[in-house]
Design a protein around this motif. Structure first.
Motif, PDB file in Angstrom:
ATOM      1  N   GLU A   4       9.800  60.806  63.809  1.00 13.23           N
ATOM      2  CA  GLU A   4      10.187  62.215  63.683  1.00 13.23           C
ATOM      3  C   GLU A   4       9.650  62.818  62.390  1.00 13.23           C
ATOM      4  OE1 GLU A   4      14.147  65.101  63.569  1.00 13.23           O
ATOM      5  OE2 GLU A   4      14.361  62.940  63.773  1.00 13.23           O
ATOM      6  N   ARG A   8       6.716  65.795  61.806  1.00 13.37           N
ATOM      7  CA  ARG A   8       6.944  67.026  61.046  1.00 13.37           C
ATOM      8  C   ARG A   8       5.824  67.313  60.064  1.00 13.37           C
ATOM      9  NH1 ARG A   8      13.372  66.664  59.392  1.00 13.37           N
ATOM     10  NH2 ARG A   8      14.228  66.750  61.513  1.00 13.37           N
ATOM     11  N   GLY A  14       5.912  72.031  62.264  1.00 10.76           N
ATOM     12  CA  GLY A  14       6.971  72.341  61.315  1.00 10.76           C
ATOM     13  C   GLY A  14       7.717  73.611  61.660  1.00 10.76           C
ATOM     14  N   ALA A  16      10.932  75.228  62.506  1.00 10.63           N
ATOM     15  CA  ALA A  16      12.394  75.143  62.546  1.00 10.63           C
ATOM     16  C   ALA A  16      12.925  76.402  63.213  1.00 10.63           C
ATOM     17  CB  ALA A  16      12.949  74.998  61.136  1.00 10.63           C
TER      18      ALA A  16
END
Length: 321
Positions: A4, A8, A14, A16
């Motif tokens: 994980e 990222r 990336g 979110a």
């Protein structure tokens, strides 16, 4: 480091963002989100380029006032809500409108490959997400079952056949592809396509076929391209790759033996031992993929495991753009 965390670190990974999939059919919520002052709109032109600020360091997202003032009448597609509870929508206007918006907003359009390495991680991921959706919407306009026109619904995430006797639902597609760094002792296997300039090499890759596990795809692709038999493989990380609609699934693998027999898909395959690899990279004899690609991360992983060296610290005179 977990898979994980490795994922990222990959460009476009990336993001979110709460995609709010449960909100897509909620018309009341969507109308409220569209009118909220904190809501932002990413603008893509018909070529899939995004509007950036004049200094090309950030996305130039519009607010609701700008969207109305500049008459950007493209149907908005919900992307999601960020950690500050601001909603983000995609607008994909026609070429004249896109040009007018760029002039009015003092920005300019940039393609995803170029923007991926200069935008902050969240914005690069948002651009990639928006581009993938916009491409699907532009290329999926007719029902593949009966040929009737599709109507977009679910805030731009679903197409429904307009023929009431058919009414089939169509969803955005993602094509899984494996990409793998193969090792033999302390050497790694890299290949090159015939269309690449001399000296450019990358990891091997290929699409997953129906009824095939990811590990089976690794074995098949490595053998098809380089004639090398893989003993085992392990998942490394993944990367959204909307060129136009792929998901790159990175693997490390170990070869049974170093025998190479190049197939029809690539022009050359070679084993690179650490010393040779470092020497060729620093001399410019070996060109590598850019950090934009998970391929770069896989090579970085091998080099660190095999020698303790950091790929980013090698002094390379060449850049693969």
């Amino acid at each position: 480091m977990s898979a994980e965390l490795r994922s990222r670190r990959n460009v476009f990974a990336g993001l979110a963002l709460d995609r709010c999939s449960e909100r897509r059919p909620d018309h009341a919520w969507l109308e409220q989100a569209l009118r909220a002052p904190e809501t932002r709109f990413i603008v893509l032109d018909p070529d899939g380029k995004a509007l950036l600020t004049a200094d090309l360091r950030h996305l130039r997202e519009l607010d609701r006032v700008e969207q109305c003032e500049w008459r950007v009448e493209s149907a908005p597609t919900l992307l999601g809500v960020d950690e500050n509870q601001a909603a983000h929508f995609l607008l994909a206007p026609d070429a004249p409108t896109a040009l007018r918006v760029a002039e009015a907003g003092g920005g300019q359009f940039m393609d995803l490959r170029s923007a991926g390495l200069v935008l902050p991680a969240f914005e690069a991921g948002l651009f990639a997400y928006a581009r993938g959706l916009a491409h699907w919407q532009a290329r999926t306009r007719w029902c593949s079952a009966c040929g009737s026109a599709l109507m977009l619904e679910w805030a731009g995430h679903r197409g429904r056949c307009s023929n009431p006797d058919c009414a089939i639902e169509h969803y955005p597609r993602t094509d899984p592809a494996i990409i793998v760094i193969v090792t033999w002792r302390d050497a790694c296997l890299l290949g090159r396509q015939a269309t690449w300039p001399k000296g450019r090499f990358s990891t091997l890759a290929g699409f997953v076929e129906p009824g095939e596990t990811l590990e089976d795809a690794v074995r098949r692709e490595v053998f098809e391209e380089a004639g090398v038999r893989v003993v085992d493989s392990d998942y490394h990380s993944s990367q959204p790759w909307p060129f136009p609609s792929s998901l790159m699934l990175g693997f490390t693998a170990r070869a049974e033996d170093p025998t190479i027999k190049v197939g029809d898909e690539i022009d050359e395959a070679r084993w690179f031992e650490v010393d040779e690899f470092v020497r060729d990279v620093e001399s410019g004899a070996l060109g590598l993929p850019p950090p934009l690609s998970v391929s770069w991360r896989l090579i970085e992983h091998w080099l660190k495991q095999a020698s303790g060296l950091e790929l980013s610290e090698l002094k390379s005179p060449s850049t693969w753009r």
